[in-house]
Every structure is written in C-alpha cells, then in structure tokens.
Write an enzyme that holds these catalytic residues in place. Sequence first.
Site, PDB file in Angstrom:
ATOM      1  N   ALA A  97       1.290  -2.830   8.052  1.00 30.26           N
ATOM      2  CA  ALA A  97       0.972  -1.517   7.504  1.00 30.26           C
ATOM      3  C   ALA A  97       1.888  -1.144   6.347  1.00 30.26           C
ATOM      4  O   ALA A  97       1.483  -0.432   5.422  1.00 30.26           O
ATOM      5  CB  ALA A  97       1.076  -0.458   8.598  1.00 30.26           C
ATOM      6  N   GLU A  98       3.118  -1.631   6.390  1.00 27.69           N
ATOM      7  CA  GLU A  98       4.104  -1.270   5.371  1.00 27.69           C
ATOM      8  C   GLU A  98       3.974  -2.092   4.099  1.00 27.69           C
ATOM      9  O   GLU A  98       4.055  -1.549   2.999  1.00 27.69           O
ATOM     10  CB  GLU A  98       5.519  -1.452   5.936  1.00 27.69           C
ATOM     11  N   SER A  99       3.837  -3.405   4.243  1.00 30.09           N
ATOM     12  CA  SER A  99       3.958  -4.261   3.061  1.00 30.09           C
ATOM     13  C   SER A  99       2.973  -5.407   2.994  1.00 30.09           C
ATOM     14  O   SER A  99       3.007  -6.180   2.035  1.00 30.09           O
ATOM     15  CB  SER A  99       5.367  -4.860   3.009  1.00 30.09           C
TER      16      SER A  99
END
Length: 249
Positions: free
Chosen positions: A145-147
């Site tokens: 989800a972040e990167s």
Amino acid sequence: MDKMTSRSKVDSIKDPLSLTAGYVDEKPQPRTLTNDYPLKPSASVPSKQRIKASYSDNGIVSDLGVEKRKVYQYKQTNGVMVFSDVQPQGDDYQVLLYECFACRVDSVIDWYKIPLFTSPFAADVALAARQYQLDPALIRAVIHAESAFKMGALSKAGAKGLMQLMPATASDMGVDDPFNAQQNIRGGSRYLAQLLSQFNGDIDLACAAYNAGPTTVMQYRGIPPYPETQAYVKRVKILLKRYQKALAS
C-alpha cells in the site's frame, strides 16, 4: 507513515512508482509524484530555452494497472522547482508523465485483483515479523500500500523507501538509511508493532495511525474522517486478507 503528526505525512501514502523522464542534454533522473504535493496553477515566468521532455505514453493505465498523470514542471525565478497539473504560461516547462501508484482516493486500481508481491524481501520480512511478532502478511500489505515494493520510493512529504518512513520516524526507529530494504522493513515493522500495541491490537486504528499519525487517531477516537486515510485503511485490509491467503497456500 505518520503523515499528519510526528511522522509529518500530511496526506495519504501513496505508493508512488517513479518513471524516468528524458531531458535534453541532461542525465535522466528518476522522479516520483504523489498527491501529498499540492498542484497549483502557476504564475508566468520569464521565457527561456524550452526543454523538451520525452516519455512513453502507453495510455491512461499501464500494464501494471498504474495510473498515469501528465505533470508540468518548471523552475520559478527564485529557483524553486514547481510541479503542476495546469499548463503554465510561457514555454519554459517540461512535460512529465508519472506513474502514480494509487495516489488518489478514487483510484481505478482493483485491490482485489492487482498482482501481489509474495517473494521480494522474504528474509527481511520474515525476520521483522519474528522480531516484532507481526503477521508477515500485514507487513507485506503495508509495503504494498505504501510503495508497491519500490525501495527508492520517495513522497513529496519526504517519506522514504518501502514502508515510507519519514525522517523523524526513521530516526526514532533506528534507521540510518531508509532506502536500505532491511533497515526500512525493520524500522517500519517496529513502528507498526508500536502502533498495534498502542491501539490494543486494532489493525484498523494502527493502520490509520500509520497513515495519519497516532495523535490524530486519538483525537478522533477512531479512524479520522479523512478520505485518504479511510481509503488507506480499506486498502491495507484488502491486501492483508489476500496476502494471508497467498502466503498460506
């Protein structure tokens, strides 16, 4: 990570992917764009030699399901580089095409079907999971989800690496190099474990705090009413279930 408090992540995380844009007489440089950068119309600036940008425009959505955005880049007279979705006046700008990994709340990415990353950084994820007593699937869901598992991911708010650690958070978690995969996963997992402990194991609240900051979550006594934070929590929960199923098979 903590974009709205100590982590200083003002907006949603966004898992930006970078796309190298070509420049005339300059070495290509990887750049990232996430919606934590305010895109504003620009004022006109003195004209100078136009720099032509080159990129491969394969459509609105790439083969990876990543949305593409056209962004105008130019330098103000005071030397500040500006990125805008509005074409500036004059000819002294560059057109860049960014692949923005789910950087919008209304992203067209189908989180139920997007390919998973079950193998990358297996040893680092397993080590962090054991050390901080976390579900490896949760670590992978947050990284995704972040990167989107991009080690060099960098947000305009300054969040870095796989788990998008802000400088202050990275320092608190003992991370010297946030672009080092092992350090980043260890630091991000440690922070995530602290948030889970703080919120009594509630994954929703821990993820909301990872995105908006623990102080904001405590202030609202639940998931903050920020569309980006709410979308982030849902995104992680979807990915968590998918990674749990994939890693169990």
